[in-house]
Write an enzyme that holds these catalytic residues in place. Structure first.
Site, short mmCIF file in Angstrom:
data_model
loop_
_atom_site.label_atom_id
_atom_site.label_comp_id
_atom_site.label_asym_id
_atom_site.label_seq_id
_atom_site.Cartn_x
_atom_site.Cartn_y
_atom_site.Cartn_z
N CYS A 184 -0.01 3.90 2.59
CA CYS A 184 0.39 3.41 3.91
C CYS A 184 1.87 3.70 4.15
O CYS A 184 2.26 4.22 5.20
CB CYS A 184 0.16 1.91 4.05
SG CYS A 184 -1.54 1.37 3.81
N CYS A 212 0.83 -1.21 0.00
CA CYS A 212 0.00 0.00 0.00
C CYS A 212 0.86 1.26 0.00
O CYS A 212 1.49 1.60 1.01
CB CYS A 212 -0.93 -0.03 1.22
SG CYS A 212 -1.82 1.50 1.53
#
Length: 330
Positions: free
Chosen positions: A228, A225
């Site tokens: 993230c 991600c």
């Protein structure tokens, strides 16, 4: 919010006219970010244009009618292009959106897009998404009427108008879905957080119950991600600032089983701090499902008694989080 608003444009199927008819584009950029600019259609590179000895980007190229994105470094603008256009652009990369100007054939549609971008950037989307349902729906309808009203008055290309309205509806639908999720998250506030028992990167297992007595800030993430990973430096800074205080920073990976070793290696190589945990059934973990998590990153703040303070807490990069934690953590 500009990036969010562009999401529907990146994936919406454009109205197209197939063929190899051409158009010309000429771009003058003050304080440019590089010597090459790009035209993209979604994630696909359509054209690379190198600067000439006069400092101008110019090219004549085959094009199909539709929406594109023009990139100078990380800055970008939405463009509507079609065969026969002879479009001239000028801008200062230091004030990209505010200085973007168009002339030539195709200027009217692209000026409209540039003005719409500035309007959207001025919207307070945080306040909009915090509204209760009746007021939220009213605000959405007001935005739809305002945007389509400006479009109708502008009397632009018919295909452009259709594409813009379709994109607007896609964006508003996305906002509604996001608002619905936020309202569902709010219902979890002031409720007891469900427990978990997850594998700890340092060995053994760790439960949420074992952290009672401390505030717990949970980061739900995965190694694949990008957003993230972008929060990691900010999370590390928070951990440093609140070291020794009554708060535990916990990162819960929802990497699937095939990426388990990737998770272990990533945590070690990036020297991630806090408590690093691996969810037992990734997205199907009971804790993850209890919070309705279907996109990441997601952050959760829990009080020392195990009660949820914020089921959709601010990201580490958001200054609002530090303000909130300063008011809680001693």
């Amino acid at each position: 919010m500009k990036k969010w608003i562009s999401t529907a444009l990146l994936f919406l199927v454009s109205i197209t006219v197939f063929g190899q008819e051409t158009m010309t584009i000429q771009v003058e950029i003050a304080n440019r970010n590089g010597d090459v600019v790009y035209l993209k259609e979604g994630r696909k590179n359509v054209l690379e244009i190198k600067v000439d000895d006069k400092g101008i980007f110019k090219s004549t190229f085959p094009i199909k009618e539709g929406m594109y994105q023009f990139f100078d470094g990380n800055e970008y603008a939405q463009l509507f292009l079609k065969p026969g256009y002879d479009l001239k652009m000028s801008l200062d990369a230091k004030k990209f959106d505010e200085t973007l100007k168009f002339s030539g054939k195709g200027a009217n549609e692209n000026t409209f897009l540039a003005e719409q971008s500035l309007i959207d950037q001025k919207m307070d989307f945080d306040s909009l998404l915090a509204m209760e349902e009746t007021n939220f729906n009213k605000a959405i309808e007001e935005k739809r009427n305002a945007d389509t009203g400006r479009l109708d008055k502008a009397a632009l290309d018919t295909n452009f108008a259709t594409l813009f309205k379709n994109t607007l509806e896609a964006n508003l639908s996305g906002l509604k879905q996001y608002h619905t999720q936020i309202m569902a998250n709010k219902k979890l506030n002031n409720t007891a957080a469900p427990d978990f028992v997850y594998e700890n990167h340092k060995g053994g297992k760790t439960s949420l119950e074992s952290m009672k007595g401390k505030y717990v800030y949970i980061d739900v993430w995965a190694t694949w991600c990008g957003p993230c990973r972008a929060e990691i430096p900010f999370l590390k800074e928070l951990e440093k600032n609140y070291h020794g205080k009554n708060i535990e920073f916990v990162s819960v990976s929802v990497d699937v089983e095939k990426d388990y070793e990737k998770w272990k290696t990533f945590v070690t190589e990036k020297a991630l701090g806090g408590t690093q945990l691996y969810a037992d059934k990734n997205w199907n973990s009971d804790f993850i499902k209890a919070f309705g998590i279907n996109s990441i990153p997601r952050f959760i703040l829990i009080d020392p008694k195990g009660v949820v303070i914020d089921a959709d807490a601010a990201r580490p990069s958001n200054p609002k989080l530090k303000t909130q934690l300063d008011g809680l953590v001693k």
